[in-house]
Design an enzyme around this catalytic site. Sequence first.
Site, PDB file in Angstrom:
ATOM      1  CB  ALA A 148     -18.872 -43.532  26.757  1.00  0.00           C
ATOM      2  CE  LYS A 163     -26.906 -32.432  18.498  1.00  0.00           C
ATOM      3  NZ  LYS A 163     -25.598 -31.896  18.870  1.00  0.00           N
ATOM      4  CB  SER A 216     -15.855 -37.565  18.225  1.00  0.00           C
ATOM      5  OG  SER A 216     -16.886 -36.741  17.724  1.00  0.00           O
ATOM      6  CB  VAL A 264     -19.066 -31.208  11.346  1.00  0.00           C
ATOM      7  CG1 VAL A 264     -18.283 -30.198  12.181  1.00  0.00           C
ATOM      8  CG2 VAL A 264     -19.401 -30.609   9.991  1.00  0.00           C
ATOM      9  NE  ARG A 313     -27.821 -33.448   9.452  1.00  0.00           N
ATOM     10  CZ  ARG A 313     -26.707 -34.008   9.926  1.00  0.00           C
ATOM     11  NH1 ARG A 313     -26.197 -35.062   9.325  1.00  0.00           N
ATOM     12  NH2 ARG A 313     -26.122 -33.522  11.002  1.00  0.00           N
TER      13      ARG A 313
END
Length: 452
Positions: free
Chosen positions: A191, A237, A286, A290, A380
């Site tokens: 992780a 992603k 986490s 957000v 961003r």
Amino acid sequence: MSPSLADRGQLIRNVPVLGGLDDIEDVVRDFVRRNRPIARVVMAPSAFEPAAHPESILMRAKRLGLIVSRLPSLESGDVPSLTPVDVEDLLLRPSENIDYTLLEALVKNKAIIVTGGGGSIGLEICERVVKFGVAKLLVIDNSEPALRAAMESLAARATSATIEGRIANVRDRNRILQLINEFKPNIVFHAAALKHVPILERDWSEAVKTNIFGSINVADAALCSGAAAMVMISTDKAIEPVSMLGLTKRFAEMYCQALDHDLATQMGGKSRMRLISVRFGNVLASNGSVVPKFKAQIEAGGPVTVTHPDMVRYFMTIREACDLVITAAAHALTSTRRDVSVYVLNMGQPVKIVDLAERMIRLSGLQPGQDIEIAFIGVRPGERLNEILFASEEPTIDIGIAGIMAAKPNEPPMRTVRKWIEALEQATAEDDRAAIRIILKDAVPEFGPRAA
């Protein structure tokens, strides 16, 4: 209080049902008049069903100044106790049904290593494998405060497992090889990673060193130690990436796929080590999520900052994500299918971030645009409006497990991957951004231009 009309006037263990959920204000005021003020609302699992309108319960309770707690489901395996109700409890679709017997069979009496065990995902995996009966657990983290906090958290759990924490950076190949080989794990959960998209867009070399070379070090060390499986935590992603986070994770996936393929070829039909990657999106609560950011902004009186009105993301809870990661490992080690090495978690429908912000404001008993403003601050570097789960050239595979899909491997041969690795070593040593881009663009042609 009960939403069922049939419960009105009934006794539940000699406690009267005084009304429905719409009567909560009247009941609270009535008990104040009797000098028996109500301090807490306890929500049973059924209160979180959509038909029970849990948001309304939480909003009303907060406006009345009441503490809101929940009882866990008896099926969750948790010890029945009152726990705080978080906004996250109301943001998601129902979690997938997890086969906990499968997870216990995988973990019980085994030796397991978790890299990045001081982070949100890593620590949750540690806590879950402890719950499922791990015999020995080695927690590896590069951050001394994070490792210390993780060890204190794990020490508070009732367990007979031997738990050890060691400081190490996955970039340090010799250190990782030594630690993992000495421990002789059955399974390694990897992780550890750098994950903050805008930061990695500024420092490409650092992303490559940790997310690519670090993953290679852990995979190689797991293989040398005789582990049965190495499980890499990846990200949505990584698919047709536009950021350095996604790109470096995709390359790490490719290395694990290529090594998994080579082992299958060498061993034929015999038992051999499995190397798998598990992709999922944003995890509620986490580090860097957000949701905690929005909570803090709401508590400060706003504004709540959103990058773009059309920004959409997938979300899931840490618990569900980690249980499904362990489930994927169990599938990889027990299934007759050996052509599956990338797993993708079902995260339901994506959530519009501005809708999430508005909902959190309302759940705090406030009104968006009146009590708390929402400010759009712009997309961003390295971000895209929508995430995707499978590349166009990755056929999906139904593996028969609720909550998990798989992608058919589409990896280059290891000899090609190793040439890219050699070139990356030189480019990162020189911090040559242009060379890094050329190499990674060659490895992952679908790498999008917006990450430049």
